[in-house]
Design a protein around this motif. Sequence first.
Motif, PDB file in Angstrom:
ATOM      1  N   ASP A  33       0.824  -1.209   0.000  1.00 45.24           N
ATOM      2  CA  ASP A  33       0.000   0.000   0.000  1.00 45.24           C
ATOM      3  C   ASP A  33       0.855   1.256   0.000  1.00 45.24           C
ATOM      4  N   VAL A  34       2.062   1.138   0.550  1.00 42.06           N
ATOM      5  CA  VAL A  34       2.974   2.283   0.619  1.00 42.06           C
ATOM      6  C   VAL A  34       3.881   2.347  -0.603  1.00 42.06           C
ATOM      7  N   ASN A  35       4.350   1.184  -1.040  1.00 43.57           N
ATOM      8  CA  ASN A  35       5.293   1.114  -2.165  1.00 43.57           C
ATOM      9  C   ASN A  35       4.853  -0.008  -3.098  1.00 43.57           C
ATOM     10  N   PRO A  36       4.114   0.296  -4.174  1.00 41.69           N
ATOM     11  CA  PRO A  36       3.557  -0.746  -5.046  1.00 41.69           C
ATOM     12  C   PRO A  36       4.553  -1.351  -6.036  1.00 41.69           C
ATOM     13  N   ASP A  37       5.792  -0.953  -5.974  1.00 41.67           N
ATOM     14  CA  ASP A  37       6.785  -1.482  -6.922  1.00 41.67           C
ATOM     15  C   ASP A  37       6.871  -3.003  -6.789  1.00 41.67           C
ATOM     16  N   PRO A  38       6.867  -3.771  -7.912  1.00 39.58           N
ATOM     17  CA  PRO A  38       6.919  -5.253  -7.840  1.00 39.58           C
ATOM     18  C   PRO A  38       8.113  -5.767  -7.054  1.00 39.58           C
ATOM     19  N   ALA A  39       9.263  -5.145  -7.227  1.00 36.34           N
ATOM     20  CA  ALA A  39      10.444  -5.602  -6.490  1.00 36.34           C
ATOM     21  C   ALA A  39      10.259  -5.403  -4.988  1.00 36.34           C
ATOM     22  N   THR A  40       9.628  -4.295  -4.638  1.00 33.19           N
ATOM     23  CA  THR A  40       9.367  -4.036  -3.214  1.00 33.19           C
ATOM     24  C   THR A  40       8.371  -5.032  -2.652  1.00 33.19           C
ATOM     25  N   GLN A  41       7.353  -5.389  -3.440  1.00 32.70           N
ATOM     26  CA  GLN A  41       6.389  -6.385  -2.991  1.00 32.70           C
ATOM     27  C   GLN A  41       7.071  -7.724  -2.731  1.00 32.70           C
ATOM     28  N   GLU A  42       8.012  -8.102  -3.600  1.00 30.56           N
ATOM     29  CA  GLU A  42       8.744  -9.351  -3.392  1.00 30.56           C
ATOM     30  C   GLU A  42       9.587  -9.284  -2.120  1.00 30.56           C
ATOM     31  N   LYS A  43      10.182  -8.128  -1.888  1.00 30.79           N
ATOM     32  CA  LYS A  43      10.976  -7.942  -0.663  1.00 30.79           C
ATOM     33  C   LYS A  43      10.080  -8.045   0.572  1.00 30.79           C
ATOM     34  N   PHE A  44       8.850  -7.491   0.479  1.00 33.78           N
ATOM     35  CA  PHE A  44       7.903  -7.551   1.587  1.00 33.78           C
ATOM     36  C   PHE A  44       7.540  -9.000   1.908  1.00 33.78           C
ATOM     37  N   LYS A  45       7.373  -9.825   0.868  1.00 31.72           N
ATOM     38  CA  LYS A  45       7.082 -11.231   1.087  1.00 31.72           C
ATOM     39  C   LYS A  45       8.245 -11.927   1.783  1.00 31.72           C
ATOM     40  N   GLU A  46       9.468 -11.543   1.418  1.00 31.78           N
ATOM     41  CA  GLU A  46      10.641 -12.184   2.011  1.00 31.78           C
ATOM     42  C   GLU A  46      10.760 -11.863   3.500  1.00 31.78           C
ATOM     43  N   ILE A  47      10.574 -10.599   3.866  1.00 31.14           N
ATOM     44  CA  ILE A  47      10.707 -10.263   5.289  1.00 31.14           C
ATOM     45  C   ILE A  47       9.543 -10.831   6.097  1.00 31.14           C
ATOM     46  N   SER A  48       8.384 -10.940   5.445  1.00 27.65           N
ATOM     47  CA  SER A  48       7.237 -11.536   6.136  1.00 27.65           C
ATOM     48  C   SER A  48       7.502 -13.007   6.411  1.00 27.65           C
ATOM     49  N   HIS A  49       8.096 -13.699   5.421  1.00 25.56           N
ATOM     50  CA  HIS A  49       8.433 -15.103   5.616  1.00 25.56           C
ATOM     51  C   HIS A  49       9.510 -15.247   6.692  1.00 25.56           C
ATOM     52  N   ALA A  50      10.477 -14.335   6.692  1.00 25.63           N
ATOM     53  CA  ALA A  50      11.532 -14.382   7.705  1.00 25.63           C
ATOM     54  C   ALA A  50      10.935 -14.197   9.101  1.00 25.63           C
ATOM     55  N   TYR A  51      10.018 -13.273   9.219  1.00 26.95           N
ATOM     56  CA  TYR A  51       9.398 -13.040  10.532  1.00 26.95           C
ATOM     57  C   TYR A  51       8.569 -14.244  10.966  1.00 26.95           C
ATOM     58  N   GLU A  52       7.887 -14.896   9.999  1.00 24.45           N
ATOM     59  CA  GLU A  52       7.084 -16.072  10.342  1.00 24.45           C
ATOM     60  C   GLU A  52       7.958 -17.164  10.939  1.00 24.45           C
ATOM     61  N   VAL A  53       9.125 -17.374  10.379  1.00 23.48           N
ATOM     62  CA  VAL A  53      10.019 -18.432  10.870  1.00 23.48           C
ATOM     63  C   VAL A  53      10.657 -18.037  12.193  1.00 23.48           C
ATOM     64  N   LEU A  54      11.222 -16.833  12.264  1.00 28.05           N
ATOM     65  CA  LEU A  54      12.002 -16.443  13.440  1.00 28.05           C
ATOM     66  C   LEU A  54      11.132 -16.090  14.632  1.00 28.05           C
ATOM     67  N   SER A  55       9.839 -15.776  14.425  1.00 32.65           N
ATOM     68  CA  SER A  55       8.970 -15.466  15.559  1.00 32.65           C
ATOM     69  C   SER A  55       8.378 -16.718  16.190  1.00 32.65           C
ATOM     70  N   ASP A  56       8.527 -17.873  15.511  1.00 35.17           N
ATOM     71  CA  ASP A  56       8.053 -19.144  16.050  1.00 35.17           C
ATOM     72  C   ASP A  56       9.247 -19.882  16.662  1.00 35.17           C
ATOM     73  N   PRO A  57       9.255 -20.124  17.970  1.00 33.65           N
ATOM     74  CA  PRO A  57      10.428 -20.750  18.610  1.00 33.65           C
ATOM     75  C   PRO A  57      10.815 -22.085  17.980  1.00 33.65           C
ATOM     76  N   GLN A  58       9.830 -22.927  17.619  1.00 32.29           N
ATOM     77  CA  GLN A  58      10.157 -24.236  17.048  1.00 32.29           C
ATOM     78  C   GLN A  58      10.747 -24.095  15.645  1.00 32.29           C
ATOM     79  N   LYS A  59      10.128 -23.237  14.825  1.00 33.56           N
ATOM     80  CA  LYS A  59      10.658 -23.045  13.464  1.00 33.56           C
ATOM     81  C   LYS A  59      12.040 -22.391  13.506  1.00 33.56           C
ATOM     82  N   ARG A  60      12.204 -21.467  14.444  1.00 33.35           N
ATOM     83  CA  ARG A  60      13.506 -20.789  14.546  1.00 33.35           C
ATOM     84  C   ARG A  60      14.581 -21.770  14.970  1.00 33.35           C
ATOM     85  N   ALA A  61      14.271 -22.653  15.923  1.00 34.06           N
ATOM     86  CA  ALA A  61      15.263 -23.640  16.368  1.00 34.06           C
ATOM     87  C   ALA A  61      15.635 -24.581  15.235  1.00 34.06           C
TER      88      ALA A  61
END
Length: 391
Positions: A33-61
């Motif tokens: 919504d802030v930056n509609p650039d396709p490359a930025t959207q891909e970057k947003f997906k990457e950090i979201s996936h990183a947060y999903e893994v690292l915020s879950d103790p079992q997935k992070r371990a």
Amino acid sequence: MQDLYDLLGVDRDADGDTIKKAYRRLARQLHPDVNPDPATQEKFKEISHAYEVLSDPQKRAAYDRGGSDIFGGPGFGQGAGFSFTDIMDAFFGGGAPGSTAAGRGPRPRVRRGQDALIRLDVELAEAAFGISREIKVDTAVLCETCNGDGAAPGSKPVTCETCHGAGEVAHVQRSFLGEIRTLRPCAACRGFGTIIPEPCRECSGDGRVRARRSLTVRIPAGVDTGTRVQLAEKGEVGPGGGPAGDLYVEIHVAPHATFTRHNNDLHCTVSVPMTAAALGTSIKIPTLEADLPSEDKSKRETSFQLELKAGTQSGAEHIMHSRGVPGLRGTTRGDLIVTVVVETPTKLDGRQELLMRELAAARDELSPDGTIKPSTPKSVFGRLRDAFNQH
């Protein structure tokens, strides 16, 4: 594949709060919504996936042991299973309202009933000394046909087939954030989790009906207008035959022909002729007990003699202690204040006028000059008090 810690810009020993803050900061910068650039959207997906893994103790371990992203790429909203709850938790520090983590479960059919309020008019003596009174109340009572469960005799509620007793159903919507999953009350059972296939005909499934009933209420001594007497569990029966609420009886005291009440004190006025005030007299004054029923008067004083000394002036007050209203929370009674008003005759016959002139001559009062005395102006509070006393 870029390291997940590097994607969020945190150290490998960062705690959960640090990871959450880092993701929140990056998400605000890279959100589509802030930056509609396709490359930025891909970057947003990457950090979201990183947060999903690292915020879950079992997935992070597991990720730390493997040394690489063993959970696959940033399949945001798909293989990664990233939900709307994760985003709300990252932005607001908690689960999304209505999400699976915040499910409410089925609504109970049995609930407490509402409180009820009625007004009761009583006489001053009844309020002062207490009384038992029978009252009629129109309210909700337990349905005797179904005993409150709402089902017709011989039937019973069954589990809702739509929500399987949960009282809620999940709704999934797809958006650029992935799948947004929310919980809503089940429309089939209205959130109860059960359905009554054969409602009781008497109460239409509510478990209660409207009816008039008689109650005896005990009004304690010393009540005044506005006092509320609470009758526990005498209000409306709740839906589904739930416990009844409370009934509040609000007292309204009717005006009295003789006495005026101020807190626990009673006030009255007695008028006496000018001659009686000058010579002194004895006046019979009724008490509030005189208004009680005959059976309650036997051991009570219904009147007393007020002795007026010779030369009593108009406006003189006589305080009769403990002849007022009993205290609501004590044994002491207020006082009875009797104010004397001296009446001056307005019509005299010939003989009376002659006698009055002879008296005035004997007292050297045929042509009085009058006595003028200074008066102290009343304060604002004094004037306010007098204004209230006039009403």
